[in-house]
Each structure stands twice: as C-alpha cells, then as structure tokens.
Design a protein around this motif. Structure first.
Motif, short mmCIF file in Angstrom:
data_model
loop_
_atom_site.label_atom_id
_atom_site.label_comp_id
_atom_site.label_asym_id
_atom_site.label_seq_id
_atom_site.Cartn_x
_atom_site.Cartn_y
_atom_site.Cartn_z
N UNK A 14 0.74 -1.46 -0.23
CA UNK A 14 -0.01 -0.02 0.03
C UNK A 14 0.78 1.30 0.04
N UNK A 15 2.15 1.30 0.78
CA UNK A 15 2.94 2.42 0.78
C UNK A 15 3.46 2.57 -0.51
N UNK A 16 3.88 1.41 -1.32
CA UNK A 16 4.56 1.55 -2.53
C UNK A 16 3.49 1.75 -3.66
N UNK A 17 2.19 1.70 -3.59
CA UNK A 17 1.12 2.23 -4.33
C UNK A 17 1.05 3.64 -4.04
N UNK A 18 1.04 4.32 -2.90
CA UNK A 18 1.03 5.56 -2.94
C UNK A 18 2.09 6.16 -3.50
N UNK A 19 3.46 5.79 -3.23
CA UNK A 19 4.44 6.47 -3.98
C UNK A 19 4.51 6.35 -5.20
N UNK A 20 4.09 5.02 -6.17
CA UNK A 20 3.98 4.78 -7.34
C UNK A 20 3.02 5.89 -8.07
N UNK A 21 2.22 6.40 -7.51
CA UNK A 21 1.25 7.35 -7.99
C UNK A 21 2.20 8.68 -8.51
N UNK A 22 3.14 8.88 -7.91
CA UNK A 22 3.83 10.19 -8.14
C UNK A 22 5.22 9.77 -9.01
N UNK A 23 5.37 8.26 -9.38
CA UNK A 23 6.51 7.89 -9.99
C UNK A 23 6.53 8.63 -11.43
N UNK A 31 12.56 16.13 -13.98
CA UNK A 31 12.12 14.94 -13.01
C UNK A 31 13.14 14.27 -12.41
N UNK A 32 14.56 14.63 -12.62
CA UNK A 32 15.67 14.02 -12.06
C UNK A 32 15.72 13.98 -10.57
N UNK A 33 15.32 14.98 -10.03
CA UNK A 33 15.48 15.08 -8.46
C UNK A 33 14.63 14.40 -7.71
N UNK A 34 13.31 14.24 -8.44
CA UNK A 34 12.41 13.36 -7.48
C UNK A 34 12.81 12.03 -7.91
N UNK A 35 13.20 11.67 -9.24
CA UNK A 35 13.57 10.48 -9.62
C UNK A 35 14.43 9.69 -8.61
N UNK A 36 15.58 10.60 -8.66
CA UNK A 36 16.49 10.13 -7.59
C UNK A 36 16.18 10.02 -6.16
N UNK A 167 6.14 -7.48 -12.10
CA UNK A 167 7.33 -7.93 -12.82
C UNK A 167 7.48 -6.80 -14.32
N UNK A 168 6.36 -6.82 -14.77
CA UNK A 168 6.39 -5.94 -16.01
C UNK A 168 6.34 -4.46 -15.99
N UNK A 169 5.68 -3.98 -14.83
CA UNK A 169 4.97 -2.72 -14.77
C UNK A 169 5.82 -2.10 -13.77
N UNK A 170 6.45 -2.55 -12.98
CA UNK A 170 7.34 -1.67 -11.75
C UNK A 170 5.90 -1.20 -10.92
N UNK A 171 6.15 0.03 -10.47
CA UNK A 171 5.10 0.49 -9.68
C UNK A 171 4.55 1.86 -10.26
N UNK A 172 4.60 1.99 -11.65
CA UNK A 172 4.38 3.23 -12.42
C UNK A 172 2.76 3.40 -12.44
N UNK A 173 1.99 4.62 -12.35
CA UNK A 173 0.83 4.87 -12.26
C UNK A 173 0.36 4.43 -14.10
N UNK A 174 -0.77 3.83 -14.07
CA UNK A 174 -1.78 3.35 -13.36
C UNK A 174 -1.69 1.80 -12.89
N UNK A 175 -0.96 1.04 -13.92
CA UNK A 175 -0.98 -0.55 -13.98
C UNK A 175 -0.12 -0.97 -12.73
#
Length: 213
Positions: A14-23, A31-36, A167-175
């Motif tokens: 659930x925490x990872x899902x919340x972070x993934x929204x902003x990935x 985006x490099x600063x937040x990416x890092x 395994x294919x979509x990491x935590x990127x929004x939305x999938x």
C-alpha cells in the motif's frame, strides 16, 4: 493470524502504491531530482515485499516453503540492483548534466550512452529479481493452500497475478499502482486464510432414561 499480521503484510504494497502515483514516467532534467530521491526512499521499502512472504511462511517447513523464502531473498538482491542503477544512479547523472534523452521508454532518443547502459544492466538484473518474486508468490500461495485449504485460493491467485503485473510494470501509475493494490489484497487474504478455525463444539451426550415397567 491476528489482524496485526494482516496489516503487516498489506502495509508495504500500500505504501508502494502511494509512492507509485507520483513515479515519473520519464527521466528528464525536470524529473531527475524526484526520480533520484524517490528511488532512495524505495531502497528500504522494496525488500519489505519479501518480508511479507516470510511473515506468511513463518513456522512452516518443507522444501517448497524454503524455496519460497529463497526466491523472495533473490528478489531483494536483484530488484534492489535495479533500484540503485536505473533509479538512483541515472537520476544522479542527469542532475549532474548528462542528457536523459527521451526518457526510459525510448532509449534511442538521444540519451547519453552512460545512462543507456545503466538502464540496460539495471533492467537485466531487475528482471531476475522480478521473476523471482513471481516464483515466490506462486510457491507461497501453494504452501498456504496446502496448509489452509480452499480458503487460501483467492489470495494465492491474486498474489500471483499481481506479482506478474509488477514484474512488467514496476510501480508506475496506473497499472503498477494497481499491481501494488493487488499485492496488498493477496497478502491480506492469505494472512486471513491462515487464521485458526474454531473447533466444533462437542455434542453433549444424550442420556437415555429407561422407564421401569
């Protein structure tokens, strides 16, 4: 298992899902600063998905249970390499002035060769970790099914499906975010399925009274 255990295995995804929204979907100079920073934040969080497997399997012996534990451990090492190389390292280089090109979705779009190579080796190692996580999900689901019976089936199936998407979509929004929500549901259902089943109350003996004739 207690509700605290259900919360313990559902919280990390659930925490990872919340972070993934902003990935960010692409690594750019903007985006490099937040990416890092985000991938630095993920360093201690991704391993918690493996810990969820270990929590569910605690007290369980046998070859398959230990294979699930080992697969989860392999995930930690190799997926962590992806996070470090394709996340922290590439973001740091872009902040230092290297050209990010068209972002991670288009490696040929004018990207600096050093960044391209980091993405390539990071992804190669990351897939080993990701597929190990899928294997851990299948093994954990099967072990839980043998221990708890059919009530573990929904959680096991959801866990495997969500692991495959991850395994294919990491935590990127939305999938990827929905994959994390699926992991939370799968882990939670498996923890619920292993709760003790109340023993049926024994029937009180019936006393037969024969009437004297």
């Amino acid at each position: 298992m207690r509700w605290s255990t259900i919360a313990a295995v559902a919280a990390p995804p659930l925490i990872l899902a919340a972070i993934g929204v902003s990935h960010p979907h692409e690594l750019t100079a903007e985006s490099a600063e937040w990416w890092t920073n985000m991938h630095i934040l993920l360093v201690p969080l991704f391993p918690l998905l493996a810990v969820c497997h270990w929590i569910l399997l605690r007290g369980m012996g046998g070859v398959l249970a230990w294979a699930a534990r080992v697969a989860a451990f392999v995930y930690i090492g190799f997926y962590g390499a992806l996070d470090a190389l394709a996340g922290i390292a590439t973001g740091t280089l872009v902040q230092a002035g290297l050209d990010a090109g068209g972002g991670h979705h288009d490696p040929s779009a004018g990207r600096d060769p050093a960044i391209t190579r980091l993405f390539e080796i990071g992804n190669d190692l990351g897939y080993i970790g990701a597929y190990s996580f899928v294997a851990a999900g299948a093994l954990t689901g099967f072990v839980m099914f043998r221990a708890a019976g059919p009530r573990a089936l929904p959680g096991g199936l959801i866990l495997v499906a969500a692991s495959a998407v991850f395994s294919q979509k990491h935590i990127y929004w939305p999938v990827g975010v929905f994959a994390m929500l699926g992991l939370a549901l799968g882990f939670g259902l498996l923890a619920w399925s292993s709760r003790p089943v109340p023993a049926a109350r024994a029937e009180e003996p019936v006393l037969e009274v024969s009437a004297a004739v």
